[in-house]
Design a protein around this motif. Sequence first.
Motif, PDB file in Angstrom:
ATOM      1  N   THR A 113       0.849  -1.190   0.000  1.00  0.00           N
ATOM      2  CA  THR A 113       0.000   0.000   0.000  1.00  0.00           C
ATOM      3  C   THR A 113       0.887   1.244   0.000  1.00  0.00           C
ATOM      4  O   THR A 113       2.112   1.152   0.112  1.00  0.00           O
ATOM      5  N   ALA A 114       0.247   2.408  -0.080  1.00  0.00           N
ATOM      6  CA  ALA A 114       1.008   3.660  -0.030  1.00  0.00           C
ATOM      7  C   ALA A 114       1.778   3.777   1.278  1.00  0.00           C
ATOM      8  O   ALA A 114       2.893   4.307   1.314  1.00  0.00           O
ATOM      9  N   ASP A 115       1.192   3.264   2.373  1.00  0.00           N
ATOM     10  CA  ASP A 115       1.845   3.353   3.682  1.00  0.00           C
ATOM     11  C   ASP A 115       3.055   2.438   3.798  1.00  0.00           C
ATOM     12  O   ASP A 115       3.968   2.720   4.584  1.00  0.00           O
ATOM     13  N   THR A 116       3.054   1.334   3.051  1.00  0.00           N
ATOM     14  CA  THR A 116       4.140   0.350   3.203  1.00  0.00           C
ATOM     15  C   THR A 116       5.109   0.351   2.028  1.00  0.00           C
ATOM     16  O   THR A 116       6.084  -0.402   2.049  1.00  0.00           O
ATOM     17  N   PHE A 117       4.866   1.170   1.018  1.00  0.00           N
ATOM     18  CA  PHE A 117       5.682   1.113  -0.196  1.00  0.00           C
ATOM     19  C   PHE A 117       7.153   1.412   0.095  1.00  0.00           C
ATOM     20  O   PHE A 117       8.045   0.717  -0.401  1.00  0.00           O
ATOM     21  N   MET A 118       7.431   2.425   0.893  1.00  0.00           N
ATOM     22  CA  MET A 118       8.829   2.779   1.176  1.00  0.00           C
ATOM     23  C   MET A 118       9.545   1.640   1.893  1.00  0.00           C
ATOM     24  O   MET A 118      10.692   1.304   1.565  1.00  0.00           O
ATOM     25  N   THR A 119       8.867   1.023   2.857  1.00  0.00           N
ATOM     26  CA  THR A 119       9.496  -0.051   3.633  1.00  0.00           C
ATOM     27  C   THR A 119       9.582  -1.343   2.844  1.00  0.00           C
ATOM     28  O   THR A 119      10.643  -1.981   2.765  1.00  0.00           O
ATOM     29  N   ASP A 120       8.436  -1.759   2.254  1.00  0.00           N
ATOM     30  CA  ASP A 120       8.352  -3.087   1.635  1.00  0.00           C
ATOM     31  C   ASP A 120       8.932  -3.144   0.225  1.00  0.00           C
ATOM     32  O   ASP A 120       9.198  -4.244  -0.276  1.00  0.00           O
ATOM     33  N   VAL A 121       9.105  -1.994  -0.402  1.00  0.00           N
ATOM     34  CA  VAL A 121       9.659  -1.997  -1.766  1.00  0.00           C
ATOM     35  C   VAL A 121      11.005  -1.257  -1.792  1.00  0.00           C
ATOM     36  O   VAL A 121      12.044  -1.856  -2.047  1.00  0.00           O
ATOM     37  N   VAL A 122      10.990   0.026  -1.509  1.00  0.00           N
ATOM     38  CA  VAL A 122      12.208   0.828  -1.683  1.00  0.00           C
ATOM     39  C   VAL A 122      13.314   0.370  -0.728  1.00  0.00           C
ATOM     40  O   VAL A 122      14.418   0.021  -1.157  1.00  0.00           O
ATOM     41  N   GLU A 123      13.016   0.343   0.571  1.00  0.00           N
ATOM     42  CA  GLU A 123      14.044  -0.072   1.529  1.00  0.00           C
ATOM     43  C   GLU A 123      14.382  -1.549   1.372  1.00  0.00           C
ATOM     44  O   GLU A 123      15.553  -1.946   1.463  1.00  0.00           O
ATOM     45  N   ALA A 124      13.372  -2.377   1.137  1.00  0.00           N
ATOM     46  CA  ALA A 124      13.621  -3.814   0.990  1.00  0.00           C
ATOM     47  C   ALA A 124      14.512  -4.120  -0.201  1.00  0.00           C
ATOM     48  O   ALA A 124      15.279  -5.088  -0.190  1.00  0.00           O
ATOM     49  N   SER A 125      14.449  -3.276  -1.240  1.00  0.00           N
ATOM     50  CA  SER A 125      15.241  -3.538  -2.448  1.00  0.00           C
ATOM     51  C   SER A 125      16.737  -3.343  -2.211  1.00  0.00           C
ATOM     52  O   SER A 125      17.548  -3.716  -3.062  1.00  0.00           O
ATOM     53  N   ALA A 126      17.110  -2.771  -1.052  1.00  0.00           N
ATOM     54  CA  ALA A 126      18.530  -2.688  -0.702  1.00  0.00           C
ATOM     55  C   ALA A 126      19.070  -4.051  -0.315  1.00  0.00           C
ATOM     56  O   ALA A 126      20.278  -4.292  -0.369  1.00  0.00           O
ATOM     57  N   ARG A 127      18.177  -4.963   0.106  1.00  0.00           N
ATOM     58  CA  ARG A 127      18.596  -6.309   0.517  1.00  0.00           C
ATOM     59  C   ARG A 127      18.416  -7.321  -0.608  1.00  0.00           C
ATOM     60  O   ARG A 127      19.273  -8.184  -0.809  1.00  0.00           O
ATOM     61  N   VAL A 128      17.284  -7.234  -1.301  1.00  0.00           N
ATOM     62  CA  VAL A 128      16.991  -8.161  -2.392  1.00  0.00           C
ATOM     63  C   VAL A 128      16.118  -7.417  -3.403  1.00  0.00           C
ATOM     64  O   VAL A 128      15.263  -6.618  -3.003  1.00  0.00           O
ATOM     65  N   PRO A 129      16.337  -7.594  -4.710  1.00  0.00           N
ATOM     66  CA  PRO A 129      15.504  -6.897  -5.685  1.00  0.00           C
ATOM     67  C   PRO A 129      14.011  -7.192  -5.481  1.00  0.00           C
ATOM     68  O   PRO A 129      13.636  -8.314  -5.086  1.00  0.00           O
ATOM     69  N   VAL A 130      13.177  -6.192  -5.734  1.00  0.00           N
ATOM     70  CA  VAL A 130      11.731  -6.324  -5.544  1.00  0.00           C
ATOM     71  C   VAL A 130      11.042  -6.055  -6.878  1.00  0.00           C
ATOM     72  O   VAL A 130      11.230  -4.985  -7.475  1.00  0.00           O
ATOM     73  N   LEU A 131      10.255  -7.014  -7.344  1.00  0.00           N
ATOM     74  CA  LEU A 131       9.482  -6.881  -8.586  1.00  0.00           C
ATOM     75  C   LEU A 131       8.056  -6.519  -8.203  1.00  0.00           C
ATOM     76  O   LEU A 131       7.372  -7.301  -7.525  1.00  0.00           O
ATOM     77  N   VAL A 132       7.594  -5.342  -8.630  1.00  0.00           N
ATOM     78  CA  VAL A 132       6.280  -4.839  -8.230  1.00  0.00           C
ATOM     79  C   VAL A 132       5.306  -4.948  -9.397  1.00  0.00           C
ATOM     80  O   VAL A 132       5.537  -4.386 -10.474  1.00  0.00           O
ATOM     81  N   ASP A 133       4.216  -5.660  -9.155  1.00  0.00           N
ATOM     82  CA  ASP A 133       3.164  -5.852 -10.149  1.00  0.00           C
ATOM     83  C   ASP A 133       2.013  -4.900  -9.842  1.00  0.00           C
ATOM     84  O   ASP A 133       1.320  -5.050  -8.829  1.00  0.00           O
ATOM     85  N   PHE A 134       1.825  -3.895 -10.697  1.00  0.00           N
ATOM     86  CA  PHE A 134       0.707  -2.964 -10.560  1.00  0.00           C
ATOM     87  C   PHE A 134      -0.462  -3.523 -11.373  1.00  0.00           C
ATOM     88  O   PHE A 134      -0.354  -3.682 -12.595  1.00  0.00           O
ATOM     89  N   TRP A 135      -1.587  -3.787 -10.718  1.00  0.00           N
ATOM     90  CA  TRP A 135      -2.695  -4.491 -11.352  1.00  0.00           C
ATOM     91  C   TRP A 135      -4.027  -3.921 -10.853  1.00  0.00           C
ATOM     92  O   TRP A 135      -4.052  -3.045  -9.983  1.00  0.00           O
ATOM     93  N   ALA A 136      -5.127  -4.426 -11.422  1.00  0.00           N
ATOM     94  CA  ALA A 136      -6.464  -4.071 -10.946  1.00  0.00           C
ATOM     95  C   ALA A 136      -7.386  -5.274 -11.167  1.00  0.00           C
ATOM     96  O   ALA A 136      -7.170  -6.070 -12.093  1.00  0.00           O
ATOM     97  N   PRO A 137      -8.398  -5.426 -10.322  1.00  0.00           N
ATOM     98  CA  PRO A 137      -9.283  -6.609 -10.426  1.00  0.00           C
ATOM     99  C   PRO A 137     -10.006  -6.727 -11.762  1.00  0.00           C
ATOM    100  O   PRO A 137     -10.320  -7.831 -12.209  1.00  0.00           O
TER     101      PRO A 137
END
Length: 285
Positions: A9-33
């Motif tokens: 989510t917007a609240d977790t994007f910095m932690t779960d994607v940006v910061e996490a990508s310093a440890r392991v690459p993160v592939l983000v799938d932007f989708w809609a139902p």
Amino acid sequence: MSQPANVVTADTFMTDVVEASARVPVLVDFWAPWCGPCKQLMPILDRLAQEYGGRFQLAKVNTDEQQELAQQLGIRSLPTVVLFKDRTSVDHFVGVIPEAQIRRLLDKHLPASSDGPLERAQALKASGDFSGARSLIEGALATDPQNITYQTELAELRALDGDLEGARTELARLQGVEPNHAAVKRLAALLAFSDVIAANPDVMALRERAASNESDLDLQHALAVHQLLGGDVEPAIQTWLDMMRHHRGYKDDLARRSLLQAFELIGDADPIVSRTRKEMARLLF
């Protein structure tokens, strides 16, 4: 098996994607139902995440629920898939493309695969799949039960999975067997820092408190520990150097001891360790 994709989510994007990508690459799938092509692509990405065994972390953003985040990131078509590495976007594609093309994109940016159980376990650990990493190490120990590196890795995984007491018991045993082994020293450093994390689990709240209380050395120290373990090494090192410079006696030279423990986690091969040791020498003498 790899860990399921993170729902971001917007609240977790910095932690779960940006910061996490310093440890392991993160592939983000932007989708809609409502997006048919998104539903075609999802199982392909899920399968690749499992097959790559922790070499990247898969994350998913529902753009219907996170419209503002999608707008901020410039997402205009669905599906859009973005690869983050070292805290920045390094590649992307739009629409459903052939699986072979996705593999080429991944292989271009991901670290090389290793057949060793330790390396594969560490890749799984970096992606957050502690149970998968533990299974690999337990299997390796079954054939090599005296391997100190495997034993310390298993203890570290116990700690990361919440069993701090079990990890401390194992550390005490290992220190009685191989006290000077690099992996044993690393485990000791990790457990020392884990106590700080346990006392300050909410990193976002900690950042706010530390920013508004710059003279509170306990808060600055706790934030530095979070930064170090999160892969944000430079600011953590700088915090402890500043504490050494201006508050040498604080808590029995806490800053110097923290730096030495940090070196055990970072490893002497990293240039930041030699640079910091020189700076410490200037401060000490």
